[in-house]
Design a protein around this motif. Structure first.
Motif, PDB file in Angstrom:
ATOM      1  N   ASN A  36     -16.206 -47.612  30.052  1.00 25.95           N
ATOM      2  CA  ASN A  36     -15.814 -46.501  30.923  1.00 25.95           C
ATOM      3  C   ASN A  36     -15.175 -47.000  32.216  1.00 25.95           C
ATOM      4  O   ASN A  36     -14.100 -46.542  32.617  1.00 25.95           O
ATOM      5  CB  ASN A  36     -17.040 -45.636  31.245  1.00 25.95           C
ATOM      6  CG  ASN A  36     -16.693 -44.467  32.144  1.00 25.95           C
ATOM      7  OD1 ASN A  36     -15.886 -43.619  31.791  1.00 25.95           O
ATOM      8  ND2 ASN A  36     -17.295 -44.434  33.325  1.00 25.95           N
ATOM      9  N   ASP A  40     -21.538 -47.032  33.572  1.00 28.52           N
ATOM     10  CA  ASP A  40     -21.569 -46.031  32.502  1.00 28.52           C
ATOM     11  C   ASP A  40     -20.848 -44.759  32.972  1.00 28.52           C
ATOM     12  O   ASP A  40     -20.279 -44.724  34.066  1.00 28.52           O
ATOM     13  CB  ASP A  40     -23.008 -45.731  32.080  1.00 28.52           C
ATOM     14  CG  ASP A  40     -23.869 -45.199  33.215  1.00 28.52           C
ATOM     15  OD1 ASP A  40     -23.306 -44.646  34.198  1.00 28.52           O
ATOM     16  OD2 ASP A  40     -25.106 -45.315  33.138  1.00 28.52           O
ATOM     17  N   ARG A  41     -20.891 -43.718  32.143  1.00 27.64           N
ATOM     18  CA  ARG A  41     -20.163 -42.486  32.461  1.00 27.64           C
ATOM     19  C   ARG A  41     -20.757 -41.725  33.640  1.00 27.64           C
ATOM     20  O   ARG A  41     -20.117 -40.844  34.200  1.00 27.64           O
ATOM     21  CB  ARG A  41     -20.110 -41.594  31.230  1.00 27.64           C
ATOM     22  CG  ARG A  41     -19.310 -42.205  30.094  1.00 27.64           C
ATOM     23  CD  ARG A  41     -19.069 -41.220  28.963  1.00 27.64           C
ATOM     24  NE  ARG A  41     -18.272 -41.835  27.899  1.00 27.64           N
ATOM     25  CZ  ARG A  41     -16.959 -41.943  27.924  1.00 27.64           C
ATOM     26  NH1 ARG A  41     -16.290 -41.476  28.973  1.00 27.64           N
ATOM     27  NH2 ARG A  41     -16.308 -42.507  26.924  1.00 27.64           N
ATOM     28  N   ASN A  42     -21.974 -42.071  34.022  1.00 30.60           N
ATOM     29  CA  ASN A  42     -22.595 -41.447  35.180  1.00 30.60           C
ATOM     30  C   ASN A  42     -22.352 -42.228  36.464  1.00 30.60           C
ATOM     31  O   ASN A  42     -22.877 -41.863  37.523  1.00 30.60           O
ATOM     32  CB  ASN A  42     -24.110 -41.290  34.950  1.00 30.60           C
ATOM     33  CG  ASN A  42     -24.414 -40.384  33.781  1.00 30.60           C
ATOM     34  OD1 ASN A  42     -23.750 -39.349  33.591  1.00 30.60           O
ATOM     35  ND2 ASN A  42     -25.417 -40.753  32.989  1.00 30.60           N
ATOM     36  N   GLY A  43     -21.579 -43.298  36.360  1.00 30.75           N
ATOM     37  CA  GLY A  43     -21.293 -44.110  37.532  1.00 30.75           C
ATOM     38  C   GLY A  43     -22.385 -45.096  37.865  1.00 30.75           C
ATOM     39  O   GLY A  43     -22.355 -45.744  38.926  1.00 30.75           O
ATOM     40  N   GLU A  44     -23.377 -45.224  36.976  1.00 38.53           N
ATOM     41  CA  GLU A  44     -24.463 -46.178  37.194  1.00 38.53           C
ATOM     42  C   GLU A  44     -24.112 -47.534  36.564  1.00 38.53           C
ATOM     43  O   GLU A  44     -23.408 -47.595  35.551  1.00 38.53           O
ATOM     44  CB  GLU A  44     -25.756 -45.655  36.579  1.00 38.53           C
ATOM     45  CG  GLU A  44     -26.210 -44.319  37.120  1.00 38.53           C
ATOM     46  CD  GLU A  44     -26.645 -44.412  38.579  1.00 38.53           C
ATOM     47  OE1 GLU A  44     -27.084 -45.515  38.980  1.00 38.53           O
ATOM     48  OE2 GLU A  44     -26.527 -43.402  39.300  1.00 38.53           O
ATOM     49  N   SER A  92     -24.447 -50.425  34.272  1.00 40.48           N
ATOM     50  CA  SER A  92     -25.081 -50.608  32.960  1.00 40.48           C
ATOM     51  C   SER A  92     -25.205 -52.070  32.557  1.00 40.48           C
ATOM     52  O   SER A  92     -26.038 -52.412  31.717  1.00 40.48           O
ATOM     53  CB  SER A  92     -24.285 -49.852  31.883  1.00 40.48           C
ATOM     54  OG  SER A  92     -22.960 -50.346  31.803  1.00 40.48           O
TER      55      SER A  92
END
Length: 249
Positions: A52, A109-113, A115
């Motif tokens: 991402n 990741d897609r949540n901006g966290e 990974s």
């Protein structure tokens, strides 16, 4: 699209100016080597499109950024870096000593966290440019041979005689990993010294004869080819007699 194409041209033109090395940097803690003035082809990941978002940093400075949402590539130095998202390779052009250091790849990741995170250490070495072999006879008939290299960080030496590694029976001192060796009496043959480091490999060879002999290699006027070691003091094999010129009356 035009900007990316222009960047590709700049990078490809730079490849001819130095040595190109390759490194697989997909494992955390990978160690890579690049040649001073050359290009590093780094396998950073398998396919950037499957990720991402990621940042690639050194000393907290982001050099490369990627977002799969809009296929955006951020390059801190557009005349130096080029990413191919489809195969995950990164080219670093015109390497200098400041490019060495610890790099960090941060994947989001897609949540901006965050990974995943992985590091890579890049070492920049000057390549070996040339090698010179020099030999001298010692008092007892042994022969000292030195192998001198120009340039090259952390050079490593190796020797072969007639295509095989030198043996203890042929070496009086030194070993196959030193740049100066002493050969025992009556050792002769095709000697090769190879010098390498992580980014280059250069070798030099010499036809050695035992002390008191020299190697001759010539073709006489009648087509006879002579290539062998001969006693230096009375060598006339490659010296053809000259025919005196008679002046007409």
């Amino acid at each position: 699209m035009e900007a990316v194409f222009g960047l590709m041209v700049v990078v490809l033109l730079g490849l001819s100016r130095g040595i190109e090395t390759y490194c697989d940097g997909r494992q955390d803690g990978a160690q890579c080597y690049g040649a001073l003035g050359g290009t590093l082809v780094l396998q950073l990941m398998n396919d950037a499109a499957e990720i991402n978002k990621f940042h690639w940093k050194i000393n907290r400075s982001t050099l490369l950024g990627w977002s799969s949402n809009n296929s955006t590539i951020f390059l801190a130095e557009e005349n130096k870096l080029f990413l191919t998202p489809s195969n995950g390779t990164l080219r670093m052009n015109n390497l200098n000593s400041n490019d060495g250091g610890e790099y960090m790849l941060i994947i989001f990741d897609r949540n901006g966290e965050i990974s995943a995170m992985q590091t890579l250490h890049l070492f920049i070495q000057a390549p070996v440019s040339s090698v010179l072999l020099d030999s001298e006879c010692l008092f007892e008939g042994e022969m000292r041979v030195s192998c001198s290299s120009e340039g090259g960080d952390s050079p490593q030496y190796s020797w072969t005689l007639d295509g095989r590694t030198l043996t203890d029976a042929e070496l009086l001192s030194g070993n196959n990993e030193t740049n100066i060796i002493t050969l025992k009496q009556h050792v002769s043959g095709h000697l090769v010294c190879s010098v390498r480091n992580k980014v280059s490999h250069v070798s030099s060879s010499k036809r050695l004869c035992t002390c008191g002999f020299i190697f001759i290699n010539c073709t006489l006027s009648d087509g006879t080819h002579i290539s062998k070691c001969v006693f230096e003091a009375n060598n006339t094999l490659c010296i053809e007699p000259t025919t005196p010129i008679t002046m007409g009356k």
